[in-house]
Design a protein around this motif. Structure first.
Motif, PDB file in Angstrom:
ATOM      1  N   LEU A  43      -5.784   5.437  -9.167  1.00  0.00           N
ATOM      2  CA  LEU A  43      -4.758   5.831  -8.202  1.00  0.00           C
ATOM      3  C   LEU A  43      -4.690   7.345  -8.063  1.00  0.00           C
ATOM      4  N   ALA A  44      -4.801   8.050  -9.180  1.00  0.00           N
ATOM      5  CA  ALA A  44      -4.724   9.514  -9.150  1.00  0.00           C
ATOM      6  C   ALA A  44      -5.930  10.126  -8.443  1.00  0.00           C
ATOM      7  N   VAL A  45      -7.108   9.555  -8.646  1.00  0.00           N
ATOM      8  CA  VAL A  45      -8.331  10.130  -8.090  1.00  0.00           C
ATOM      9  C   VAL A  45      -8.494   9.777  -6.611  1.00  0.00           C
ATOM     10  N   SER A  46      -8.387   8.488  -6.283  1.00  0.00           N
ATOM     11  CA  SER A  46      -8.656   8.071  -4.901  1.00  0.00           C
ATOM     12  C   SER A  46      -7.388   7.822  -4.086  1.00  0.00           C
ATOM     13  N   GLY A  47      -6.276   7.633  -4.770  1.00  0.00           N
ATOM     14  CA  GLY A  47      -5.031   7.373  -4.064  1.00  0.00           C
ATOM     15  C   GLY A  47      -4.815   5.921  -3.704  1.00  0.00           C
ATOM     16  N   LYS A  48      -5.816   5.057  -3.945  1.00  0.00           N
ATOM     17  CA  LYS A  48      -5.707   3.638  -3.607  1.00  0.00           C
ATOM     18  C   LYS A  48      -6.478   2.796  -4.612  1.00  0.00           C
ATOM     19  N   VAL A  49      -5.997   1.583  -4.838  1.00  0.00           N
ATOM     20  CA  VAL A  49      -6.730   0.596  -5.635  1.00  0.00           C
ATOM     21  C   VAL A  49      -6.579  -0.767  -4.972  1.00  0.00           C
ATOM     22  N   LEU A  50      -7.536  -1.623  -5.195  1.00  0.00           N
ATOM     23  CA  LEU A  50      -7.473  -3.001  -4.721  1.00  0.00           C
ATOM     24  C   LEU A  50      -7.184  -3.904  -5.903  1.00  0.00           C
ATOM     25  N   GLN A  51      -6.334  -4.913  -5.669  1.00  0.00           N
ATOM     26  CA  GLN A  51      -6.094  -5.891  -6.717  1.00  0.00           C
ATOM     27  C   GLN A  51      -5.692  -7.206  -6.084  1.00  0.00           C
ATOM     28  N   LEU A  83      -3.152  -1.093  -2.931  1.00  0.00           N
ATOM     29  CA  LEU A  83      -1.986  -0.352  -3.392  1.00  0.00           C
ATOM     30  C   LEU A  83      -2.275   1.129  -3.255  1.00  0.00           C
ATOM     31  N   SER A  84      -1.324   1.867  -2.740  1.00  0.00           N
ATOM     32  CA  SER A  84      -1.515   3.310  -2.619  1.00  0.00           C
ATOM     33  C   SER A  84      -0.687   4.018  -3.679  1.00  0.00           C
ATOM     34  N   ALA A  85      -1.042   5.259  -3.947  1.00  0.00           N
ATOM     35  CA  ALA A  85      -0.330   6.051  -4.937  1.00  0.00           C
ATOM     36  C   ALA A  85       1.116   6.285  -4.516  1.00  0.00           C
ATOM     37  N   GLU A  86       1.397   6.249  -3.221  1.00  0.00           N
ATOM     38  CA  GLU A  86       2.754   6.458  -2.724  1.00  0.00           C
ATOM     39  C   GLU A  86       3.621   5.207  -2.874  1.00  0.00           C
ATOM     40  N   GLY A  87       2.989   4.072  -3.200  1.00  0.00           N
ATOM     41  CA  GLY A  87       3.728   2.835  -3.403  1.00  0.00           C
ATOM     42  C   GLY A  87       3.605   1.825  -2.293  1.00  0.00           C
ATOM     43  N   SER A  88       2.900   2.150  -1.228  1.00  0.00           N
ATOM     44  CA  SER A  88       2.750   1.182  -0.140  1.00  0.00           C
ATOM     45  C   SER A  88       1.734   0.109  -0.523  1.00  0.00           C
ATOM     46  N   VAL A  89       1.938  -1.087   0.041  1.00  0.00           N
ATOM     47  CA  VAL A  89       1.070  -2.234  -0.227  1.00  0.00           C
ATOM     48  C   VAL A  89       0.585  -2.766   1.117  1.00  0.00           C
ATOM     49  N   ARG A  90      -0.733  -2.954   1.232  1.00  0.00           N
ATOM     50  CA  ARG A  90      -1.316  -3.488   2.464  1.00  0.00           C
ATOM     51  C   ARG A  90      -2.153  -4.707   2.108  1.00  0.00           C
ATOM     52  N   VAL A  91      -1.874  -5.840   2.747  1.00  0.00           N
ATOM     53  CA  VAL A  91      -2.624  -7.072   2.495  1.00  0.00           C
ATOM     54  C   VAL A  91      -3.963  -6.975   3.223  1.00  0.00           C
TER      55      VAL A  91
END
Length: 83
Positions: free
Chosen positions: A35-43, A52-60
């Protein structure tokens, strides 16, 4: 060259019992670093692949097939059909 250490069975069992806890900590650290490096992760969450973004937003992204447990020692083969 140093002589190899010999561990007792009790010491080995104690160390092995900590593996799940250590794995969970490593996974959490990797998640936060991603999250810190790319700002986003998939799970996968609730049967959906989400971003999931580092800012807390979630996109399906999409729905995924439910997971299933495989017993230790059992081999599963997925057959792929080509169109």
């Amino acid at each position: 060259m140093k002589p190899k250490k010999q561990f007792s069975e009790k010491a080995l069992e104690s160390l092995e019992s900590r593996i799940p806890q250590m794995a969970q900590a490593a996974f959490s650290q990797a998640h936060l670093k991603a999250l810190a490096v790319s700002g986003k992760v998939l799970q996968v969450s609730g049967g959906r692949l989400v971003e999931l973004s580092a800012e807390g937003s979630v996109r399906v992204i999409k729905s995924v097939e439910p997971s299933f447990r495989v017993q230790a020692g059992v081999k599963r083969v997925r057959k792929v059909t080509r169109a």
